[in-house]
Design an enzyme around this catalytic site. Structure first.
Site, PDB file in Angstrom:
ATOM      1  N   HIS A 193       0.850  -1.314   0.034  1.00 32.42           N
ATOM      2  CA  HIS A 193       0.062  -0.006  -0.047  1.00 32.42           C
ATOM      3  C   HIS A 193       0.851   1.177   0.089  1.00 32.42           C
ATOM      4  O   HIS A 193       1.906   1.267   0.437  1.00 32.42           O
ATOM      5  CB  HIS A 193      -0.810  -0.103   1.187  1.00 32.42           C
ATOM      6  CG  HIS A 193      -0.186  -0.208   2.385  1.00 32.42           C
ATOM      7  ND1 HIS A 193      -0.103  -1.560   2.910  1.00 32.42           N
ATOM      8  CD2 HIS A 193       0.211   0.707   3.410  1.00 32.42           C
ATOM      9  CE1 HIS A 193       0.509  -1.512   4.339  1.00 32.42           C
ATOM     10  NE2 HIS A 193       0.730  -0.086   4.407  1.00 32.42           N
ATOM     11  N   CYS A 197       1.318   1.860  12.073  1.00 33.76           N
ATOM     12  CA  CYS A 197       2.250   1.370  11.006  1.00 33.76           C
ATOM     13  C   CYS A 197       2.693   2.419  10.326  1.00 33.76           C
ATOM     14  O   CYS A 197       2.473   3.608  10.558  1.00 33.76           O
ATOM     15  CB  CYS A 197       1.684   0.240  10.322  1.00 33.76           C
ATOM     16  SG  CYS A 197       0.448   0.907   9.085  1.00 33.76           S
TER      17      CYS A 197
END
Length: 632
Positions: free
Chosen positions: A67, A170
């Protein structure tokens, strides 16, 4: 807006053509470009690789979620790719890849939808349904059904009185942040614990912890790949780990956090360093070996399949001096045997060294592995080479740590690799190669001489180990032995090991078909997926059933696998491809029909044992998804 509005049928690739991580990323970015969702695929791909270089987006469970945010993306989008054969993605075997593309100014609603997918993927049944879906519309329906199933529901678990709090964060705040939070929540819910996790996602902190939350907490877990503010914990001890640790080992982290007993007033007065970080000891031998093995497996698979294809033209068809000679047989033999197989041991050694000492350990360890291969010590010698090279790099680096910074570049580029290669090369050449090569010869002669009952016992042991913990240390130990023998051109253990990996999911699938009244409706539905997973050598299809009823399912798996593995080796069946399931059996086995018969034999035994051990459920219990007290 729903999740299926950004993961549309046009964004789904059910059969990825790519066979490695780079090729799959190219394919998914190509689909993004084809659908006119990015105006600069090159810059978006750079953003994807920047994220991968920070930490792999392979999250386990056969899933990867690459991503990135980029100016080139026109609207939030998810591209889904599936490969039943599986690829190595970041060192992990992966079947489902979801590429998340978000513009830099994505709205909170869009980002929340992206994170919702991450939590769905923590569900085994959801993943299994995606693997067996036969059409894009079926994938969309699976997502829609999961959205309904994921609506909040009251838990019937007795309250344990414990309260867990934590923070997850994250790099990009889209996927791993929410997967870690979901994993911790599921682990706490199973124990009847209350939990609150603050997610520092792309939208900023959500579900923010209050002073009252922290004051009343019995344990604290922080899982992050970026800096988070831990001052809010006011001196309380907490577990501090990377995000991926929380995704895969949530139970263990909760146990560790509870052990700190932060309710005890004395535990509040700790030193300045409140966190208990994950230990990164270089002595984690199992981790280092598995790292090397995971990188070695693609070379073993390619080499084995190519050699098997060359034999299809004739046993001696690759030899230019033979009457059977065929140029295509020589091509497959050369690429598979002289290239892929020749690289197996150096790759094994190299990535053991890499696991120990990072990239500086790679070159000396690979050179040591090549010396092991040339000197005849093979797989076992390669493992020693990896450890010797890795630890040599570590200790040499520490010895020169106080050298002025002006010389550090020269030391890291020249001195460390030179000295560590000298050490590992001398150790392999003068000390290890001769005894290890003799040990290899002994093992090869012993295995080659096994027949009848002796071969059957070994086959039963290997297949039973493979089925016992389905990916755990016992399974990995058996796999490592099989790969060692594969490297020595002994292919019978590989056949037994694949039986051990295929029997559990197929046996369980048969049980859900022929003994439906032993399973809940949800389990029966998941059993359909296990047919495909088992045939594809994806043992994970058995894990949800084993976790739900270990005392019945695991023994049935082991016994069925052991019987199939024993029959397999007793019949001298070999397999020149240690992975691939039904896709490689026709070309890689010397007796494909007999081999399939051994797998079915073991699966039927597992099925019958499950049917005998599990008691019938009432119709009410089947619908509710719970067994009645009288049958536990």
């Amino acid at each position: 807006m729903e999740l299926v509005d950004i993961l549309t049928r046009d964004n789904i690739i059910l059969n990825l053509k790519g066979t490695d991580q780079d090729a799959v990323i190219d394919e998914l970015v190509g689909k993004l470009t084809e659908n006119q969702l990015t105006n600069d695929p090159i810059s978006f791909k750079e953003a994807i690789y920047k994220r991968e270089n920070e930490i792999s987006t392979a999250v386990g469970y056969g899933v990867a979620i690459p991503h990135a945010k980029s100016k080139s993306v026109s609207k939030p989008t998810i591209i889904m790719g599936r490969t039943l054969q599986g690829i190595d993605y970041g060192g992990q075997h992966t079947n489902l890849i979801f590429m998340i593309a978000a513009p830099e100014n994505a709205s909170n609603e869009h980002l929340s939808l992206l994170s919702k997918l991450s939590t769905f993927l923590m569900n085994e049944t959801f993943r299994a349904k995606l693997l067996v879906a036969t059409s894009m519309d079926e994938v969309i329906k699976t997502i829609q059904d999961q959205s309904v199933l994921s609506e909040p529901a009251e838990t019937e678990k007795q309250d344990s009185g414990k309260y867990i709090v934590g923070i997850t964060a994250c790099m990009t705040g889209i996927a791993h942040t929410y997967m870690a939070a979901e994993s911790l929540k599921e682990a706490a819910a199973k124990r009847g614990m209350k939990i609150k996790i603050q997610t520092n996602g792309a939208n900023g902190p959500e579900n923010r912890l209050t002073a009252s939350d922290i004051q009343n907490a019995d344990a604290i877990v922080v899982a992050h790949d970026v800096r988070v503010d831990t001052d809010v914990f006011k001196g309380k001890r907490f577990v501090d780990v990377p995000v991926k640790k929380a995704i895969s080992h949530a139970d263990q982290l909760i146990d560790q956090a509870l052990a700190y007993d932060i309710r005890d007033p004395q535990s509040e007065h700790v030193s300045e360093s409140h966190a208990e970080p994950e230990k990164k000891s270089g002595l984690n031998f199992y981790k280092h070996i598995m790292s090397g093995v995971s990188y070695m497996i693609p070379f073993v698979v390619v080499g084995g399949i190519f050699i098997a294809i060359s034999f299809m033209f004739g046993i001696y068809a690759a030899d230019p001096q033979s009457d059977q000679y065929n140029i295509f047989a020589e091509f497959f033999s050369q690429v598979g045997g002289e290239a892929a197989f020749a690289l197996m041991v150096p790759i094994l050694a190299g990535f053991i060294g890499y696991s120990i000492a990072d990239k500086q350990g790679l070159a000396p360890a690979m050179i040591g592995g090549m010396v092991a291969s040339i000197g005849g010590s093979g797989f076992l010698g390669g493992m020693f080479a990896g450890f010797v090279a890795g630890f040599s790099v570590l200790y040499i680096g520490r010895a020169f740590a106080k050298v002025p910074k002006a010389f550090q570049g020269l030391i890291s580029v020249l001195l460390v690799p030179l000295l560590s290669t000298l050490i590992v090369g001398a150790f392999m050449f003068f000390v290890l190669n001769t005894p290890m090569s003799l040990l290899n010869i002994f093992l090869e002669n012993w295995l080659t001489g096994l027949t009848g009952i002796n071969a059957a016992i070994l086959g039963a042991l290997l297949a039973g180990m493979m089925a016992s913990d389905m990916g755990g240390p016992i399974n990995k130990t058996a796999s490592a032995f099989g790969l060692a023998m594969f490297a020595a051109n002994i292919f019978e253990p590989s056949a037994a090991l694949m039986v051990g990996g295929m029997v559990p999911p197929i046996g369980i699938a048969l049980a859900t078909t022929f003994f439906k009244n032993r399973f809940t409706l949800q389990e029966a539905e998941a059993g359909k997926a296990s047919y495909v997973l088992g045939a594809s050598f994806i043992t994970e299809g058995a894990i949800p059933f084993a976790a739900a009823d270990p005392l019945r399912i695991i023994p049935a798996n082991i016994v069925g696998a052991a019987i199939g593995g024993a029959a397999c080796m007793a019949l001298n069946i070999s397999l020149q491809a240690p992975h691939g399931g039904i896709f490689v059996i026709p070309i890689a086995s010397n007796h494909p029909f007999l081999y399939i018969g051994c797998i079915l034999l073991g699966s039927i035994v597992t099925c019958l044992m499950i049917g005998f051990l599990k008691k019938p459920l009432s119709e009410q219990a089947r619908k509710k998804g719970k067994e009645m007290d009288s049958v536990i």
